[in-house]
Motif scaffolding. Structure first.
Motif, PDB file in Angstrom:
ATOM      1  N   TYR A 165      -3.247 -24.847  27.583  1.00  0.00           N
ATOM      2  CA  TYR A 165      -4.710 -24.845  27.510  1.00  0.00           C
ATOM      3  C   TYR A 165      -5.300 -25.062  28.900  1.00  0.00           C
ATOM      4  N   GLU A 166      -4.778 -26.051  29.610  1.00  0.00           N
ATOM      5  CA  GLU A 166      -5.334 -26.415  30.915  1.00  0.00           C
ATOM      6  C   GLU A 166      -5.139 -25.311  31.949  1.00  0.00           C
ATOM      7  N   ASN A 224      -7.426 -22.291  31.205  1.00  0.00           N
ATOM      8  CA  ASN A 224      -8.824 -22.583  31.540  1.00  0.00           C
ATOM      9  C   ASN A 224      -9.051 -22.550  33.047  1.00  0.00           C
ATOM     10  N   TRP A 230      -9.418 -18.974  34.084  1.00  0.00           N
ATOM     11  CA  TRP A 230     -10.754 -18.477  33.725  1.00  0.00           C
ATOM     12  C   TRP A 230     -11.790 -18.901  34.775  1.00  0.00           C
ATOM     13  N   THR A 238     -12.143 -20.054  22.530  1.00  0.00           N
ATOM     14  CA  THR A 238     -10.711 -20.332  22.664  1.00  0.00           C
ATOM     15  C   THR A 238     -10.054 -20.277  21.291  1.00  0.00           C
ATOM     16  N   PHE A 253      -8.280 -16.344  25.094  1.00  0.00           N
ATOM     17  CA  PHE A 253      -9.740 -16.364  25.077  1.00  0.00           C
ATOM     18  C   PHE A 253     -10.285 -15.044  24.540  1.00  0.00           C
ATOM     19  N   ILE A 289     -10.612 -30.242  24.357  1.00  0.00           N
ATOM     20  CA  ILE A 289     -10.753 -28.837  24.740  1.00  0.00           C
ATOM     21  C   ILE A 289     -12.099 -28.294  24.258  1.00  0.00           C
TER      22      ILE A 289
END
Length: 286
Positions: free
Chosen positions: A119-120, A123, A126, A150, A163, A273
């Motif tokens: 996840y990190e 992101n 992005w 997400t 995403f 998140i």
């Protein structure tokens, strides 16, 4: 006991009751004991055991637990608010002859990365692409607004995010300019992906396409992570195992310990998140 006559004359009420009953059970099995306080209780409504234990330890504390990704109740409340925000602004954009464009953004992950790290890392990718010089300049020049959602899928036993980006281009932007912007974004994404620690390089094209102006199917797809479908008999009717909520429901209804472990891994990985992100000019429109 719910009689046949009740089912026949109160199907919508039965469905609402079934969803509420299901969420009560789901809430009780999560790791967050505070979720016991997420439903408003009447004076004659007994609180579940977890709620009583938690409230006894924290006197005077009221309100929902606030776990917007892993509490079945708070997640559905938050999703409903974001759905309303999306629908109002989307309709306003369509009324102004804006062009909606869909984009799916994914990346291959190193197998050593745990779910939370995925996840990190995604992101960060992005943020780097969105704020890169050429993309930032193009966004300002075109006046494009966006919404990012997400989602996650279970890949080899690990929750892996991706995403969905919905871009809204003003009516003065030509189709050539739209295609050029999407192409530049895709190119920048893949380029930085190959340079990001924990991500694997890829030359596969990212999915992107124009959309029609029908709000309902777009909204149903974007806001499906905590959707609960109940049939006319008041039974859970969703088929297949796709979202984290599916695994939690399976754990509650079948007692599958492995599915409960998968859900609990999602609880930990998704904490904090942001599932729904809107650009500032999207919020201005709202």
């Amino acid at each position: 006991m719910i009689t046949y006559e009740f089912r026949k004359s109160n199907r919508s009420l039965l469905a609402a009751y079934a969803v509420r009953l299901l969420l009560e059970h789901l809430r009780e099995i999560t790791q967050f004991h505070s979720v016991g306080n997420c439903f408003p209780y009447g004076p004659k409504t007994p609180k579940p055991k977890l709620a009583e234990e938690w409230l006894a330890k924290t006197p005077g504390l009221t309100g929902r637990c606030g776990h917007r990704n892993a509490c079945p109740v708070c997640a559905r409340v938050h999703e409903a608010k974001m759905r309303k925000r999306f629908a109002y602004a989307f309709d306003q954009y369509i009324a102004g002859s804006c062009t909606p464009w869909w984009q799916t953004l994914e990346a291959g992950f190193d197998v050593s990365l745990e779910a939370r790290q995925r996840y990190e890392v995604l992101n960060r990718l992005w943020v780097r692409v969105l704020n890169s010089r050429r993309i930032k300049r193009a966004r300002a020049a075109l006046g494009v607004a966006y919404m990012r959602v997400t989602e996650e899928t279970l890949i080899n036993g690990v929750w892996t995010p991706h995403f969905h980006a919905l871009w809204m281009f003003p009516r003065h932007v030509s189709e050539v300019e739209v295609v050029a912007f999407i192409g530049e974004f895709n190119s920048k994404w893949r380029n930085l992906q190959s340079k990001t620690l924990g991500l694997l390089p890829s030359i596969r094209l990212l999915h992107s396409d124009s959309l029609d102006s029908n709000t309902v199917p777009i909204m149903q797809y974007l806001f499906k992570s905590f959707r609960v479908e109940i049939d006319e008999e008041g039974q859970f009717s969703k088929q297949g195992m796709k979202t984290p909520l599916d695994y939690l429901i399976s754990a509650v209804m079948s007692g599958d310990a492995y599915h409960l472990e998968i859900w609990q891994a999602y609880e930990i990985a998704s904490s904090g998140i942001r599932r729904y992100i809107f650009s500032r000019n999207w919020l201005d429109a709202y």
